[in-house]
Write a protein that holds these residues in place. Structure first.
Motif, short mmCIF file in Angstrom:
data_model
loop_
_atom_site.label_atom_id
_atom_site.label_comp_id
_atom_site.label_asym_id
_atom_site.label_seq_id
_atom_site.Cartn_x
_atom_site.Cartn_y
_atom_site.Cartn_z
N PHE A 124 21.67 -0.31 59.45
CA PHE A 124 22.41 0.95 59.50
C PHE A 124 23.88 0.66 59.73
O PHE A 124 24.24 -0.40 60.22
CB PHE A 124 21.86 1.85 60.61
N ARG A 125 24.74 1.63 59.43
CA ARG A 125 26.20 1.43 59.54
C ARG A 125 26.65 1.12 60.96
O ARG A 125 27.71 0.57 61.16
CB ARG A 125 26.96 2.60 58.93
N GLU A 172 21.73 10.80 53.88
CA GLU A 172 21.77 9.34 53.89
C GLU A 172 22.03 8.76 52.51
O GLU A 172 21.38 9.12 51.53
CB GLU A 172 20.45 8.78 54.43
N ARG A 184 22.22 5.07 50.60
CA ARG A 184 21.75 3.70 50.80
C ARG A 184 22.15 2.79 49.64
O ARG A 184 22.06 3.18 48.49
CB ARG A 184 20.24 3.68 50.94
N ASP A 225 25.49 4.59 54.28
CA ASP A 225 24.98 4.67 55.65
C ASP A 225 24.03 3.53 55.98
O ASP A 225 23.96 3.08 57.12
CB ASP A 225 24.19 5.97 55.86
N THR A 226 23.24 3.12 54.98
CA THR A 226 22.23 2.09 55.19
C THR A 226 22.28 1.09 54.04
O THR A 226 22.73 1.41 52.95
CB THR A 226 20.81 2.68 55.31
#
Length: 168
Positions: free
Chosen positions: A6-7, A107, A109, A128-129
């Motif tokens: 995750f960020r 989110e 990704r 974000d991911t």
């Protein structure tokens, strides 16, 4: 499923499965009882079936235009952007368009050929991911997310370039 970063640098178990595009003539096979990411154009074609379902998101390939999701971005719990090879930078543009032009709030990704040295740049573009390439050490990822203390350019994480931040 591989773990994801995750960020904020935390490592968690991946809860999403990427469903590949079906071969010509085959139907889209969506596993039940799982959170899945399906090709974006197929999500749009079947959106009545998926809107409101927080277990079905979409993924964009590098050649897909994010505009196909423009009217539906916040109906999706997650959008993933595929980086088919590390030198293909189109995913950065897709992320910025999704965040800045289309107002995607959920989110975002990065998937595919995601390397450690790309993480901070991906973060600045709005991801974000991150699902790292399997041969990369995810334990090193947190440091790579914050390798530089300041960015010179404006991005999704700051509206002003560094020279304007210094002047104020």
């Amino acid at each position: 499923m591989p773990d994801i970063i995750f960020r904020d640098g935390s490592i968690r178990q991946n809860q999403w499965n990427v469903v590949q595009r079906p071969e010509n003539g085959e139907a889209l096979d969506i596993p039940t009882q799982q959170r899945v990411l399906i090709p974006a154009d197929l999500w749009v074609e079947n959106r009545e079936r998926f809107i409101g379902n927080d277990d079905v998101g979409a993924w964009l390939d590098s050649h897909d235009e994010p505009e196909i999701l423009a009217d539906y971005v916040n109906d999706l719990p997650m959008i993933a952007v595929n980086f088919p090879k590390f030198s293909d930078g189109r995913g950065y543009s897709s992320a910025r368009l999704l965040r800045e032009r289309f107002g995607f709030k959920n989110e975002l990704r990065a998937i595919g050929d995601v390397l450690l040295d790309q993480l901070q740049f991906m973060k600045r573009c709005g991801f974000d991911t991150y699902e790292l390439r399997p041969d990369k050490d995810i334990r090193k990822a947190a440091r790579c997310l914050n390798f530089f203390s300041q960015g010179y350019q404006a991005a999704t994480d700051t509206d002003l370039p560094l020279f304007r931040r210094r002047a104020s």
